[in-house]
Motif scaffolding. Structure first.
Motif, PDB file in Angstrom:
ATOM      1  N   UNK A 198     -15.063   4.053   8.214  1.00 17.41           N
ATOM      2  CA  UNK A 198     -14.234   3.204   9.072  1.00 17.41           C
ATOM      3  C   UNK A 198     -13.248   2.398   8.242  1.00 17.41           C
ATOM      4  N   UNK A 199     -13.723   1.856   7.139  1.00 19.41           N
ATOM      5  CA  UNK A 199     -12.853   1.036   6.304  1.00 19.41           C
ATOM      6  C   UNK A 199     -11.684   1.866   5.768  1.00 19.41           C
ATOM      7  N   UNK A 200     -11.982   3.056   5.298  1.00 17.94           N
ATOM      8  CA  UNK A 200     -10.917   3.901   4.747  1.00 17.94           C
ATOM      9  C   UNK A 200      -9.896   4.260   5.822  1.00 17.94           C
ATOM     10  N   UNK A 201     -10.383   4.604   7.006  1.00 18.64           N
ATOM     11  CA  UNK A 201      -9.457   4.928   8.100  1.00 18.64           C
ATOM     12  C   UNK A 201      -8.653   3.691   8.520  1.00 18.64           C
ATOM     13  N   UNK A 202      -9.300   2.530   8.496  1.00 17.31           N
ATOM     14  CA  UNK A 202      -8.595   1.293   8.866  1.00 17.31           C
ATOM     15  C   UNK A 202      -7.494   0.969   7.851  1.00 17.31           C
ATOM     16  N   UNK A 203      -7.789   1.163   6.579  1.00 12.85           N
ATOM     17  CA  UNK A 203      -6.777   0.923   5.531  1.00 12.85           C
ATOM     18  C   UNK A 203      -5.536   1.776   5.802  1.00 12.85           C
ATOM     19  N   UNK A 204      -5.771   3.029   6.161  1.00 13.72           N
ATOM     20  CA  UNK A 204      -4.627   3.921   6.403  1.00 13.72           C
ATOM     21  C   UNK A 204      -3.834   3.438   7.617  1.00 13.72           C
ATOM     22  N   UNK A 205      -4.546   2.976   8.630  1.00 15.07           N
ATOM     23  CA  UNK A 205      -3.876   2.399   9.792  1.00 15.07           C
ATOM     24  C   UNK A 205      -3.012   1.221   9.376  1.00 15.07           C
ATOM     25  N   UNK A 206      -3.557   0.371   8.504  1.00 14.81           N
ATOM     26  CA  UNK A 206      -2.804  -0.795   8.029  1.00 14.81           C
ATOM     27  C   UNK A 206      -1.551  -0.351   7.289  1.00 14.81           C
ATOM     28  N   UNK A 207      -1.723   0.668   6.474  1.00  9.21           N
ATOM     29  CA  UNK A 207      -0.583   1.174   5.710  1.00  9.21           C
ATOM     30  C   UNK A 207       0.498   1.709   6.653  1.00  9.21           C
ATOM     31  N   UNK A 227       0.837  -1.212   0.000  1.00  8.92           N
ATOM     32  CA  UNK A 227       0.000   0.000   0.000  1.00  8.92           C
ATOM     33  C   UNK A 227       0.864   1.252   0.000  1.00  8.92           C
ATOM     34  N   UNK A 228       0.548   2.160  -0.861  1.00 12.06           N
ATOM     35  CA  UNK A 228       1.235   3.449  -0.861  1.00 12.06           C
ATOM     36  C   UNK A 228       0.392   4.463  -1.629  1.00 12.06           C
ATOM     37  N   UNK A 229       0.748   5.727  -1.453  1.00 10.43           N
ATOM     38  CA  UNK A 229       0.033   6.782  -2.183  1.00 10.43           C
ATOM     39  C   UNK A 229       0.847   7.262  -3.384  1.00 10.43           C
ATOM     40  N   UNK A 230       1.813   6.469  -3.788  1.00 10.12           N
ATOM     41  CA  UNK A 230       2.720   6.937  -4.832  1.00 10.12           C
ATOM     42  C   UNK A 230       2.098   6.880  -6.220  1.00 10.12           C
ATOM     43  N   UNK A 231       2.583   7.779  -7.080  1.00  7.67           N
ATOM     44  CA  UNK A 231       2.204   7.736  -8.487  1.00  7.67           C
ATOM     45  C   UNK A 231       2.936   6.590  -9.172  1.00  7.67           C
ATOM     46  N   UNK A 232       2.325   6.069 -10.239  1.00  7.97           N
ATOM     47  CA  UNK A 232       3.084   5.181 -11.125  1.00  7.97           C
ATOM     48  C   UNK A 232       4.089   6.070 -11.870  1.00  7.97           C
TER      49      UNK A 232
END
Lengths: 405, 374
Positions: free
Chosen positions: B285-294, A1-6
Motif C-alpha cells: 500500500x505504501x509503495x502504491x501510495x507513493x506513486x499516487x503522490x508522485x 519524487x522522480x524515477x530519473x537517474x542521477x
C-alpha cells in the motif's frame, strides 16, 4: 519524487546500453517460442561465452573491487546494468550463486593465494560454483546438517549427503558446510570449506523436478579429502560463514520479475469468451486482474524505494523482504487462473499464445514458494527482524547435536 | 531514482506526528466517540495553528502553497492518530474541489477561510444506502435553489458549507452537477445520523429551496467528481497507510506482552505470520501510495491508474490490519474500553467514503484497458 537517474547513473546507463547493443540482441516480442528458448541444450556453453565477454568489458561484477575484476562501483550501478541486460536475449542464471554467494564468502575468508587462483576464472565464466548447504534432514533448519568433516592429518575427510544443490551437475567448485563437532549444540559445531566438485568421492545425481527440468541435485560425499587450507573461517565457526553467504543472497535486489504478468492476462481475458461475453467484461475476472495489478505495481515500486536508498548511498529499509512473499504465490495463482480462463483446454501443453508461459509459471510458482526461503520462513523473518517478535521456541538450541532425537 | 519524500517533508511529518501524539492520544478519539461534540475542536485548532488547513492552498488564497507531497505526509499522520477532525472532508475533499472547479470568486471567498480554519467544508453525495450514480441522484438544483436530502454527510453538522451532488436536468452522466451551498441558512436542516464510527460524526442534510450556486459547469458534476476522487484517493491512501501501521504496531505490542501457554502469544507462528501479512499489505500500500503522490505532483498522466491502485491497496491494508488487531487482542479487543475499535471503525468508513474496493477495481481495469489501447 522522480524515477530519473542521477547524471552519473544516466551516463553509465548510456554506456551499458551502447555496449549491449553492440554485443547482444534485443528481446523481440517472441512469447510463442517460450519453450523452445528455455529448452536449448547449449545454454551453459552460451552462458559461459556471454559471461566471458561481460567480464572482459568490466560488467560482470560492478561492485567488486578492481583488483578482482570489478569496478568498485556502487550497488545502484550493478542494478542499472541488470535492468538494461534484462532487455536483451542473453543466457543468464548460471553464475548467480557462484558470484553472488560463494565468491563473496571466499573473499571474506579465503587466503590471498586462493583468491588469486579462483576469483578470476569464476568471474569470467570459466569455472562455475555451487553452494552445498541443504540436506535431506536440514532444509529450513539448515544448521541441522549432518554431513561430517573429520580431522585426518593436515586435512579433513568429508562424509554425508547434500540436496537441492543448484547446478552441481555442471559446477567445478563448491562451498560446503559440515559438522565438525557433534558434541556441542548445533550452531556451534559447524565448519565451512570449499572443494573441487571433481574430487574423488563426490557423486552428483540430478533430481528431476516437477517442471520436468533438472536444475538441482543430490550430492553424495564418500571419504572426500579436503586440505585444511581450504577451510573458510575458524573451526566451529561455520555458521558465521554461512550467514555471510546468506547475507549476500539478500543483496540481490532490483532484478526484474520476468515472465508473464497482468498485461498478458488481460490479453487472454480479451480473447476468451465466457457465458456472458468476453472474460474481460466479467466482474470476477476484473477483480482478480485489479488485485494482481496492485501487487505487480506494489512490487515494482517497492524495489524503486530500495533503489532510491542505494542511489543515495543509504542502507535500504526492510521493505524488500516482502517481495518473494508476494511474487511467488502470485506467480502460482495467476498461472492457475489463466489456465482456468481457457477452460479444460487450459491444461494442454500447446504453443497457444501465453498458455505454455502461464502453465510454466503455475508449475514454477510451486517451487519458487519454497526455494531460497519458504513462504513460512520468510514470514518468520519479517515477524522477527522487522516487527521484533520473539523467535520460535527452539528446543534444540542448547542441546549437544549428538543428544538430539 | 528518487522515489522518497524529501528531508523537509519528513520533518513536517515528524512535526505533525509529535503534535498528534501529544494532543490527540486515543483518549481524545474516545472522548469524541462517547460524547456529543462534532469533532475534537482542541485538536483541530492546533492543526490550524500548525498550518495544516492551508497546506495545499496557494499563497494567493492565503494558504502555504505547498505541494501535494506535503499534504500526503500530513494525511498519513492524521490517519495514524485516527484523529477525530474534519481533515478528509475539509482539507482534502472541499479544498480540492474548490481548487479543481471553483470560479475565481468562489476561490477568493472560500479558500482563505478554509486556510485560516474559519470555515469547514464537506462533500455530500450519498442519499442513503445506495452508491450514488448520476441517474439515481434525487436532490435537484435549479434557479439558484437546492432541494432534497443527503445522508450520510461526514461533518455535516460542523461544516460551514457543503459541495452537493445534485440533478440539474441533463441526461446520462451529464444529469448531475456540483453545487456549493452555505449551510448557515434557515432552509437547511441538519440532523445527526448514527453510523458505525461515532468518532467521526455524520449528519443528514435537508435542503428546502436553499440558496446555492454551481461549482464548475452544469452537467459536469460526475466528471468533476471522478477527478476529485482520484486526488482524494491518494490522500486517503496515505491516511489509511498511517492507520494500518498504527493498528499493526498496536497488535504487535500486545502480542509481545500477552502470555499464553507459558510464552508471549507473539512467539506463535499463527500470530507472527498474520502480523507479517499486515506488514506485507502495508508496504504494498505504501509503495502504491507513493506513486499516487508522485502522479499528483506532476499532474501526472498516470494519476487515474496510480490513484486506483493506491486506493485498493490501502483499503485492503487498513481493513486487514484493523481487523487482525482485534483478533490478536482476543476478548479484550472486543470490549468498548479497548482502543482497537477506533481503527476498525475508521477503516470501514474510509473504505466506503469514496466508493468501495469493488468499484475501484472495476475502475482500475477500465483505466488499464484505456491505457493499453492508447
Amino acid at each position: 519524487m522522480d524515477f530519473n537517474d542521477t547524471p552519473e547513473e544516466a551516463a553509465f546507463r548510456k554506456e551499458v546500453r551502447a555496449w549491449l547493443d553492440a554485443n547482444a540482441t534485443r528481446k523481440s516480442d517472441d512469447k510463442q517460442s517460450f519453450r523452445a528458448r528455455n529448452d536449448d541444450p547449449n545454454l551453459l556453453a552460451k552462458a559461459k561465452e556471454w559471461q566471458a565477454r561481460k567480464a572482459a568489458a568490466g560488467y560482470a561484477r560492478i561492485t567488486w573491487p578492481k583488483e578482482y575484476g570489478g569496478r568498485g562501483g556502487s550497488p545502484i550501478l550493478q542494478v542499472i546494468y541488470q535492468q538494461e541486460e534484462s532487455n536483451y536475449l542473453v543466457p543468464l542464471g548460471f553464475f548467480d550463486i557462484g558470484l553472488g554467494m560463494c565468491i563473496p564468502t571466499m573473499m571474506a575468508y579465503a587466503s590471498p593465494e586462493h583468491l588469486q587462483r579462483y576469483v578470476k576464472p569464476a568471474l569470467h565464466g570459466e569455472e562455475v560454483w555451487c553452494q552445498l548447504f541443504s540436506e535431506p534432514a536440514a532444509g529450513s533448519d539448515v544448521a541441522g546438517i549432518r554431513t561430517r568433516a573429520e580431522r585426518d592429518g593436515d586435512g579433513w575427510v568429508i562424509n554425508g549427503q547434500k540436496v537441492w544443490t543448484s547446478g552441481a551437475h555442471y559446477c567445478d567448485y563448491g562451498i560446503i558446510i559440515t559438522r565438525t563437532d557433534p558434541s556441542v549444540p548445533k550452531h556451534q559445531g559447524l565448519t565451512m570449506f570449499f572443494l573441487s566438485m571433481k574430487s574423488p568421492g563426490v557423486e552428483v545425481r540430478p533430481i528431476k523436478q516437477m517442471s520436468g527440468g533438472a536444475n538441482f541435485n543430490e550430492v553424495f560425499f564418500t571419504d572426500v579429502r579436503v586440505p585444511d587450507a581450504q577451510r573458510l573461517g575458524k573451526v566451529g565457526e561455520g555458521w558465521k560463514a554461512a550467514l555471510t553467504t546468506l547475507m549476500n543472497e539478500r543483496l540481490a535486489v532490483g532484478l526484474p520479475a520476468g515472465g508473464l504478468d497482468v498485461d498478458e492476462l488481460m490479453e487472454l481475458a480479451r480473447d476468451t469468451e465466457l457465458d456472458d461475453g468476453p472474460a474481460i467484461r466479467n466482474q470476477q475476472v476484473r477483480g482478480k486482474i485489479a488485485d494482481w495489478y496492485v501487487q505487480q505495481q506494489g512490487l515494482k515500486l517497492t524495489r524503486y524505494r530500495t533503489l532510491t536508498a542505494l542511489s543515495k548511498g543509504q542502507t535500504p529499509g526492510p521493505e524488500s523482504s516482502i517481495i518473494k512473499i508476494v511474487a511467488a504465490p502470485k506467480m502460482q495463482d495467476m498461472g492457475a487462473f489463466a489456465m482456468e480462463l481457457m477452460g479444460q483446454g487450459g491444461i494442454m501443453r500447446e504453443e497457444v499464445p501465453h498458455a505454455a508461459g502461464f502453465q510454466a509459471q503455475w508449475i514454477a510458482g510451486a517451487g519458487f514458494r519454497i526455494a531460497g526461503g519458504t513462504d513460512e520462513i520468510l514470514r518468520n523473518i519479517v515477524a522477527e527482524r522487522v516487527l521484533g517478535l520473539p523467535s520460535d521456541v527452539r528446543v534444540d538450541k542448547d542441546v549437544p547435536f549428538n543428544k538430539l532425537k | 531514482m528518487n522515489f522518497d519524500f524529501s528531508d523537509d517533508q519528513k520533518l513536517l511529518k515528524e512535526q505533525v506526528r509529535k503534535f498528534l501524539t501529544d494532543k490527540c492520544p486515543t483518549k481524545v478519539v474516545r472522548r469524541v466517540l462517547d460524547g456529543e461534540e462534532t469533532h475534537a475542536d482542541d485538536v483541530w485548532k492546533g492543526l490550524i495553528e500548525l498550518g495544516v488547513t492551508g497546506t495545499g492552498i496557494p499563497e494567493e488564497y492565503g494558504g502555504l502553497g505547498l505541494s501535494p507531497l506535503e499534504l500526503c505526509v500530513v494525511a498519513e499522520e492524521i490517519g495514524r492518530a485516527a484523529a477525530p477532525v474534519p481533515f478528509d472532508t475539509s482539507v482534502v475533499l472541499a479544498t480540492e474541489a474548490l481548487k479543481l472547479a471553483g470560479s475565481e470568486t468562489q476561490k477568493k471567498k472560500w479558500l482563505p477561510r478554509l486556510a485560516a480554519g474559519e470555515a469547514i467544508g464537506t462533500l455530500a453525495t450519498a442519499e442513503g444506502p445506495q452508491p450514488p450514480k448520476p441517474r439515481s441522484i434525487r436532490a435537484t438544483f435549479g434557479g439558484g435553489r437546492l432541494n432534497g436530502r443527503k445522508l450520510p454527510v461526514a461533518d455535516g453538522e460542523a461544516a460551514t458549507f457543503a459541495i452537493v451532488l445534485a440533478n440539474t436536468g441533463g441526461s446520462g452522466d451529464r444529469a448531475v452537477s456540483l453545487v456549493l451551498v452555505d449551510l448557515a441558512q434557515a432552509s437547511v436542516e441538519r440532523t445527526r445520523v448514527e453510523t458505525i464510527d461515532p468518532a467521526r460524526k455524520h449528519a443528514e442534510l435537508k435542503f428546502d429551496g436553499a440558496t446555492a450556486e454551481l461549482l464548475g459547469g452544469e452537467g459536469e458534476g460526475w466528471r468533476l467528481l471522478e477527478r476529485l476522487y482520484d486526488a482524494a484517493a491518494v490522500y486517503f491512501a496515505f491516511a489509511q497507510v498511517g492507520g494500518a501501521e498504527a493498528a499493526m504496531w498496536m497488535a504487535r505490542d500486545y502480542a509481545l506482552q500477552r502470555q499464553a501457554f507459558g510464552r508471549p502469544i507473539g512467539s506463535y507462528q499463527a500470530l507472527k505470520h498474520k502480523l507479517a501479512d499486515c506488514y506485507v499489505k502495508l508496504e504494498l500500500a505504501r509503495s502504491n501510495a507513493y506513486y499516487g503522490a508522485m502522479m499528483l505532483t506532476d499532474g501526472g498522466a498516470d494519476l487515474p491508474l496510480a490513484a486506483a491502485a493506491a486506493r485498493i491497496a490501502a483499503t485492503e491494508a487498513y481493513d486487514f490490519a484493523s481487523k487482525e488487531n482485534i483478533q490478536t487482542h482476543g476478548g479484550i479487543g472486543f470490549t468498548w474500553e479497548a482502543d482497537t475499535q477506533f481503527h476498525y471503525r475508521r477503516a470501514r468508513v474510509m473504505a466506503l467514503s469514496l466508493g468501495g474496493p469493488m468499484a475501484w477495481k472495476d475502475k482500475l481495469v477500465s483505466r488499464l484497458e484505456q491505457k493499453n489501447a492508447a
